[in-house]
Scaffold this motif. Structure first.
Motif, PDB file in Angstrom:
ATOM      1  N   SER A 154      -4.609  -1.938 -13.059  1.00  0.00           N
ATOM      2  CA  SER A 154      -4.945  -3.356 -12.951  1.00  0.00           C
ATOM      3  C   SER A 154      -4.274  -3.962 -11.722  1.00  0.00           C
ATOM      4  CB  SER A 154      -4.460  -4.123 -14.191  1.00  0.00           C
ATOM      5  OG  SER A 154      -4.997  -3.588 -15.375  1.00  0.00           O
ATOM      6  N   GLN A 172      -9.277  -2.326 -14.470  1.00  0.00           N
ATOM      7  CA  GLN A 172      -9.488  -3.730 -14.813  1.00  0.00           C
ATOM      8  C   GLN A 172      -9.925  -4.498 -13.571  1.00  0.00           C
ATOM      9  OE1 GLN A 172      -7.570  -6.799 -17.799  1.00  0.00           O
ATOM     10  NE2 GLN A 172      -6.049  -6.150 -16.321  1.00  0.00           N
ATOM     11  N   THR A 230     -11.377  -8.375 -11.872  1.00  0.00           N
ATOM     12  CA  THR A 230     -11.378  -9.824 -12.041  1.00  0.00           C
ATOM     13  C   THR A 230     -12.486 -10.508 -11.253  1.00  0.00           C
ATOM     14  OG1 THR A 230      -9.785 -10.129 -10.238  1.00  0.00           O
ATOM     15  CG2 THR A 230      -8.882  -9.841 -12.461  1.00  0.00           C
ATOM     16  N   VAL A 284     -12.760  -2.738 -17.310  1.00  0.00           N
ATOM     17  CA  VAL A 284     -12.284  -3.865 -18.121  1.00  0.00           C
ATOM     18  C   VAL A 284     -12.537  -5.139 -17.328  1.00  0.00           C
ATOM     19  CG1 VAL A 284     -10.318  -4.917 -19.289  1.00  0.00           C
ATOM     20  CG2 VAL A 284     -10.521  -2.415 -19.171  1.00  0.00           C
ATOM     21  N   GLN A 334     -11.900  -8.861 -16.947  1.00  0.00           N
ATOM     22  CA  GLN A 334     -10.917  -9.833 -17.419  1.00  0.00           C
ATOM     23  C   GLN A 334     -11.317 -11.255 -17.042  1.00  0.00           C
ATOM     24  OE1 GLN A 334      -7.433 -11.054 -15.340  1.00  0.00           O
ATOM     25  NE2 GLN A 334      -6.086 -10.267 -16.933  1.00  0.00           N
ATOM     26  N   SER A 386      -7.283 -15.181 -20.152  1.00  0.00           N
ATOM     27  CA  SER A 386      -6.291 -14.192 -20.571  1.00  0.00           C
ATOM     28  C   SER A 386      -4.874 -14.700 -20.368  1.00  0.00           C
ATOM     29  CB  SER A 386      -6.480 -12.905 -19.761  1.00  0.00           C
ATOM     30  OG  SER A 386      -6.270 -13.164 -18.389  1.00  0.00           O
ATOM     31  N   GLY A 388      -3.677 -12.821 -13.787  1.00  0.00           N
ATOM     32  CA  GLY A 388      -5.089 -12.657 -13.516  1.00  0.00           C
ATOM     33  C   GLY A 388      -5.412 -13.314 -12.188  1.00  0.00           C
ATOM     34  N   THR A 439     -14.442 -15.611 -19.406  1.00  0.00           N
ATOM     35  CA  THR A 439     -14.883 -14.367 -20.027  1.00  0.00           C
ATOM     36  C   THR A 439     -16.356 -14.407 -20.408  1.00  0.00           C
ATOM     37  OG1 THR A 439     -12.642 -14.032 -20.891  1.00  0.00           O
ATOM     38  CG2 THR A 439     -14.406 -12.748 -21.904  1.00  0.00           C
ATOM     39  N   ALA A 447     -11.983  -8.665 -21.751  1.00  0.00           N
ATOM     40  CA  ALA A 447     -10.584  -9.072 -21.890  1.00  0.00           C
ATOM     41  C   ALA A 447     -10.461 -10.541 -21.529  1.00  0.00           C
ATOM     42  CB  ALA A 447      -9.679  -8.236 -20.990  1.00  0.00           C
ATOM     43  N   GLY A 448      -9.594 -11.244 -22.254  1.00  0.00           N
ATOM     44  CA  GLY A 448      -9.332 -12.647 -21.953  1.00  0.00           C
ATOM     45  C   GLY A 448      -9.822 -13.582 -23.021  1.00  0.00           C
TER      46      GLY A 448
END
Length: 326
Positions: free
Chosen positions: A75, A96, A98, A115, A117, A121, A125, A132, A151-152
């Protein structure tokens, strides 16, 4: 979850039927030496380990891979240095993301799982991340057929059911598992999570600057309220240039006037109401998700087969029932 998701927590999640992830952060050697044996000895089921890519070195990854994790999640930062080593070791590679550029890069690097995000979250981030709900389905469409985990802002089974309805294959959940019996957190943090409310969370760089953290500036952190946030909100550049203020923060920590770490918490912290054993929580989340999907199936039956939305819910309900069987 860096530092708070130790071996006992990861092993408990895996025993409960989830995929427990060690929250290894940048890979502190002493922490890993203590926690890796706990997860190896604590479960015979698959488990994984998560790292902060920007703070990571190759030797740390290679040392962790010697313990044969089933998955490694990277991440925040460029994961390309580590991907081939993870793949050669036989571990699944989870990356992960973003934003959509990161999602495309993850596909190019051969991620087995992505993933997605959202900005709800807890913890760190993207400064300009997306929520999300709209972000996950865009990533699902972009990276198909690579499976996506949401996620989040997910802290109960209803959130998991929603992630499935968005096309995700599952969810990565942090804040809810930080408030469990096995989490490596101070009792004051556990209490703050149980008592916390989503409207009390805030995404900012203030606390990273105050504690002289090396987090890259493109990432902010969502935490519960803090007096340094109130004091320095909107004055980040001034704080960064004020060495005396940063020393004052450390002095306040030493005197116990502020907690040793910020209380990382996502917007769904309202749903954290107890501190259960992690394995029990996995089962609870699964039951809640199945109930939510079954309710959606009832609504489909009432409204008839003509609704595309209801067909989607029914399909995800079937997928979840199959996946949740032992």
């Amino acid at each position: 979850m860096g530092g708070s998701a130790g071996g006992a927590l990861a092993a408990a999640v895996s025993r409960g039927g989830g995929l427990g992830l060690l929250g290894a952060g940048g890979g502190d050697p002493q922490w890993l030496a203590r926690e890796l044996p706990l997860v190896v000895q604590g479960t015979d089921r698959p488990w994984g380990i998560g790292f902060l890519t920007w703070a990571l070195d190759v030797r740390t990854v290679e040392g962790a891979l010697e313990h044969r994790p089933s998955a490694v999640m990277l991440s925040f930062g460029d994961p390309s240095t580590f991907t081939e080593r993870i793949r050669r070791a036989g571990a699944l590679l989870a990356i992960q993301v973003t934003d959509l550029e990161e999602a495309r890069q993850a596909v190019d690097l051969g991620a087995d799982v992505i993933v997605a995000q959202g900005t709800e979250s807890g913890g760190h981030g993207a400064r300009n991340g997306r929520s999300t709900l709209p972000f996950v389905p865009v990533v699902v469409d972009l990276v198909a057929p690579v499976p996506v985990l949401a996620a989040g802002g997910i802290a109960d089974g209803r959130g998991l059911a929603a992630a499935l309805a968005l096309g995700a294959a599952g969810a990565v959940i942090g804040t809810r598992f930080q408030a469990t019996a096995e989490a490596l957190v101070h009792p004051a943090i556990s209490t703050a999570l149980v008592e916390g409310r989503g409207q009390d969370t805030e995404r900012s760089r203030v606390l990273d600057i105050a504690r002289s953290s090396s987090w890259p500036s493109r990432y902010t952190a969502r935490t519960l309220g803090h007096r340094y946030l109130d004091r320095w909100r909107g004055r980040e550049a001034e704080l960064a240039a004020d060495a005396e203020a940063q020393r004052a923060y450390q002095d306040d920590v030493a005197r116990g006037e502020v907690p040793p770490l910020p209380v990382w918490a996502g917007e769904a912290v309202d749903l954290v109401t107890d501190l259960p054993p992690a394995a029990d929580l996995v089962g609870r989340l699964a039951r809640q998700a199945e109930d939510a999907l079954n309710r959606a199936g009832v609504e489909r039956a009432r409204s008839g087969p003509g609704s595309g939305t209801n067909r989607a819910f029914a399909a995800h309900g079937l997928r979840w029932r199959v996946a949740s069987r032992p």
